[in-house]
Design an enzyme around this catalytic site. Structure first.
Site, PDB file in Angstrom:
ATOM      1  N   ASP A   1      39.484  22.996  48.635  1.00 57.68           N
ATOM      2  CA  ASP A   1      39.863  23.932  47.578  1.00 57.68           C
ATOM      3  C   ASP A   1      40.076  23.186  46.257  1.00 57.68           C
ATOM      4  OD1 ASP A   1      42.699  24.529  49.696  1.00 57.68           O
ATOM      5  OD2 ASP A   1      42.290  22.761  48.468  1.00 57.68           O
TER       6      ASP A   1
ATOM      7  N   ASP B   1      42.430  23.072  43.013  1.00 57.44           N
ATOM      8  CA  ASP B   1      43.686  23.526  42.418  1.00 57.44           C
ATOM      9  C   ASP B   1      43.779  23.067  40.978  1.00 57.44           C
ATOM     10  OD1 ASP B   1      44.335  24.528  44.919  1.00 57.44           O
ATOM     11  OD2 ASP B   1      45.390  22.708  45.522  1.00 57.44           O
TER      12      ASP B   1
ATOM     13  N   ASP C   1      52.658  13.578  46.975  1.00 50.97           N
ATOM     14  CA  ASP C   1      52.981  12.746  48.147  1.00 50.97           C
ATOM     15  C   ASP C   1      52.366  11.352  48.130  1.00 50.97           C
ATOM     16  OD1 ASP C   1      50.508  13.938  48.533  1.00 50.97           O
ATOM     17  OD2 ASP C   1      50.988  14.836  50.478  1.00 50.97           O
TER      18      ASP C   1
HETATM   19  P1  ATP Z   1      43.351  19.352  51.967  1.00 47.17           P
HETATM   20  O1  ATP Z   1      41.976  18.844  51.716  1.00 47.17           O
HETATM   21  O2  ATP Z   1      43.764  19.221  53.411  1.00 47.17           O
HETATM   22  O3  ATP Z   1      43.638  20.695  51.397  1.00 47.17           O
HETATM   23  P2  ATP Z   1      45.117  18.450  49.882  1.00 47.17           P
HETATM   24  O4  ATP Z   1      45.403  17.074  49.358  1.00 47.17           O
HETATM   25  O5  ATP Z   1      44.445  19.409  48.959  1.00 47.17           O
HETATM   26  O6  ATP Z   1      44.291  18.281  51.228  1.00 47.17           O
HETATM   27  P3  ATP Z   1      47.194  20.422  50.133  1.00 47.17           P
HETATM   28  O7  ATP Z   1      48.106  20.630  51.282  1.00 47.17           O
HETATM   29  O8  ATP Z   1      46.166  21.453  49.828  1.00 47.17           O
HETATM   30  O9  ATP Z   1      46.480  19.008  50.397  1.00 47.17           O
HETATM   31  O10 ATP Z   1      48.104  20.138  48.870  1.00 47.17           O
HETATM   32  C1  ATP Z   1      47.585  20.014  47.553  1.00 47.17           C
HETATM   33  C2  ATP Z   1      48.293  18.901  46.795  1.00 47.17           C
HETATM   34  O11 ATP Z   1      49.694  19.179  46.680  1.00 47.17           O
HETATM   35  C3  ATP Z   1      48.219  17.530  47.457  1.00 47.17           C
HETATM   36  O12 ATP Z   1      47.042  16.858  47.117  1.00 47.17           O
HETATM   37  C4  ATP Z   1      49.464  16.843  46.932  1.00 47.17           C
HETATM   38  O13 ATP Z   1      49.250  16.325  45.645  1.00 47.17           O
HETATM   39  C5  ATP Z   1      50.463  17.989  46.817  1.00 47.17           C
HETATM   40  N1  ATP Z   1      51.299  18.124  48.028  1.00 47.17           N
HETATM   41  C6  ATP Z   1      51.047  18.893  49.116  1.00 47.17           C
HETATM   42  N2  ATP Z   1      52.031  18.788  50.028  1.00 47.17           N
HETATM   43  C7  ATP Z   1      52.936  17.949  49.513  1.00 47.17           C
HETATM   44  C8  ATP Z   1      54.198  17.439  49.962  1.00 47.17           C
HETATM   45  N3  ATP Z   1      54.685  17.774  51.152  1.00 47.17           N
HETATM   46  N4  ATP Z   1      54.854  16.579  49.144  1.00 47.17           N
HETATM   47  C9  ATP Z   1      54.378  16.245  47.935  1.00 47.17           C
HETATM   48  N5  ATP Z   1      53.199  16.679  47.461  1.00 47.17           N
HETATM   49  C10 ATP Z   1      52.483  17.526  48.224  1.00 47.17           C
HETATM   50 MG    MG Z   2      44.061  21.453  49.444  1.00 44.48          MG
END
Ligand code: ATP
Ligand code: MG
Length: 405
Positions: A63, A65, A142
């Site tokens: 996705d 964001d 994170d």
């Molecule tokens: P995916 O490809 O699995 O969606 P993602 O990195 O996009 O991986 P998401 O869970 O969609 O992960 O979260 C989007 C963003 O929000 C992350 O890249 C990170 O920067 C932030 N984030 C998500 N969860 C946390 C957390 N528990 N603590 C701090 N930052 C977080």
């Molecule tokens: Mg994501």
């Protein structure tokens, strides 16, 4: 909270367009629309998080964001197809055709910690401790690889946290002090496992030792989040690595103590549990290439197969304890009831499908979980190096049933 940068004049490293590989043609068109429109309205607008990481790695993001200086109400004003969600922290969902949503969040800062509240008590409450700047928004994330911003204004990548170097070095490193960040939100430890296994990145030394020290904090996290993260370890065909890491750092022992004890007693690194998972991983990749997602029931059943078989060998273990085995996941992870029932049925199905269908007794093919059961058994047979002809016979019977109907 982030004492290490408090008071310092921090500057991000900026990678100009020729210094990175992100091209607009790989960014979702609707995400670009959101970025451009916010930018035209005079707001800062970045692509943020996992999308930037995946584009830099040449992977297709799940996705896209957006992070922006516009407040939620301002985002809503800029788009007629925008809805605000969430009570405490309002997120803007900009909706597009086909149900696509571009999540658009105002830059945030971490909410005040107890220490900060005491420190600033004399000044009265902070006017706004939710929204922040690009800098605070980067530091609240994170891992460094998840803290990068792609700026639509000049197509540069803005790096406050050293994420670009860690992407090059293939390292998962917590932003700030990992011991603090994991105690703040223990689910981050599972996310470290997920990203490390999925991307083939190493977990940086201090980050990993914080996981080994604080693994039990995972028991303080909200169960639905933990359960969701457990199932997120399966797609992408890296569950073997993921669960090995969970086991190595002790989190598996916290979450699924029976399974963890079984791994230990069945040879540790040489336990059959890893073999089942590695065959499942091949199956995940094959299914994903056809556009299918594997069911969580099948994933849960494969994960617990080693334990199920060991219990059976131990004597009392006449069939029937599949519910007991899956019950451990029900209790400690609160897996959905439907997953629990189907996974139990899959464990049981091994017995039935190990003998060829007898005439008039092949009713199992009419069960709605039959195809999952067949696939589950193919995985188990392959892991155990058994001859699959009996499964082919069941598969033929299923085909015949299709022709008759
Ligand atoms: P995916 O490809 O699995 O969606 P993602 O990195 O996009 O991986 P998401 O869970 O969609 O992960 O979260 C989007 C963003 O929000 C992350 O890249 C990170 O920067 C932030 N984030 C998500 N969860 C946390 C957390 N528990 N603590 C701090 N930052 C977080
Ligand atoms: Mg994501």
């Amino acid at each position: 909270m982030f004492d290490f940068f408090k008071g310092k004049k921090n500057k991000p490293t900026v990678y100009k367009r020729p210094q990175h590989c992100i091209s607009r043609k790989n960014i979702d068109r609707d995400a670009l629309k959101v970025l451009y429109r916010l930018s035209q309205f005079g707001y800062t607008a970045y692509l943020v998080g996992g999308g930037v990481r995946d584009l830099l790695l040449g992977r297709e993001p799940k996705d896209f964001d957006v992070g922006t200086s516009a407040r939620p109400a301002e985002v809503k004003k800029a788009f007629k197809n925008c809805f605000l969600i969430g009570r405490r922290f309002r997120l803007a969902h900009v909706r597009f055709a086909g149900g696509k949503i571009i999540e658009t969040a105002t830059f945030r800062r971490n909410s005040q910690t107890v220490g900060e509240i005491i420190e600033h008590a004399a000044e009265g409450p902070l006017e706004d401790n939710t929204f922040g700047t690009p800098e605070t928004d980067a530091y609240r994330r994170d891992f460094t690889v998840n803290g990068l911003f792609y700026d639509i204004k000049d197509f540069s990548v803005i790096d406050w946290v050293g994420g670009m170097k860690d992407i090059e070095k293939k390292i998962i490193r917590a932003i700030g002090d990992p011991e603090i960040r994991f105690q703040e939100d223990p689910v981050r430890m599972m996310r470290a496992v997920k990203f490390s296994s999925r991307l083939g990145f190493k977990i940086e030394r201090k980050t990993l030792s914080a996981m080994k020290k604080y693994h039990s904090c995972i028991l303080n996290a909200a169960l639905p989040r933990v359960c969701e993260e457990v199932f997120r370890l399966f797609p992408y065909g890296r569950s073997r690595e993921a669960f090995r890491l969970m086991w190595d750092c002790g989190m598996l022992g916290d979450l699924l103590p029976e399974l963890s004890a079984h791994i230990k007693s069945s040879g540790g690194e040489r336990s059959a549990v890893w073999k089942y998972l590695s065959v499942l991983d091949k199956y995940e990749i094959m299914m994903a290439s056809k556009g299918y997602e594997v069911s969580n029931a099948l994933r849960a059943a494969v994960l617990m197969t080693g334990l199920f078989k060991a219990e059976k060998k131990d004597g009392q273990g006449e069939p029937g304890n599949s519910r007991e085995i899956m019950g451990t996941m029900l209790r400690s992870l609160k897996i959905p009831k439907a997953v629990y029932f189907t996974a139990s049925l899959l464990l049981e199905s091994s017995r039935r499908l190990s003998a060829p269908p007898v005439k008039g007794k092949g009713r199992f093919v009419y069960n709605r979980d039959f195809l999952d059961a067949l696939d589950y058994n193919r995985i188990v047979f392959r892991a155990e190096g058994r001859d699959e002809s009996v499964l082919n016979a069941w598969s033929d019977l299923y085909e015949e049933k299709g022709k008759k109907e």
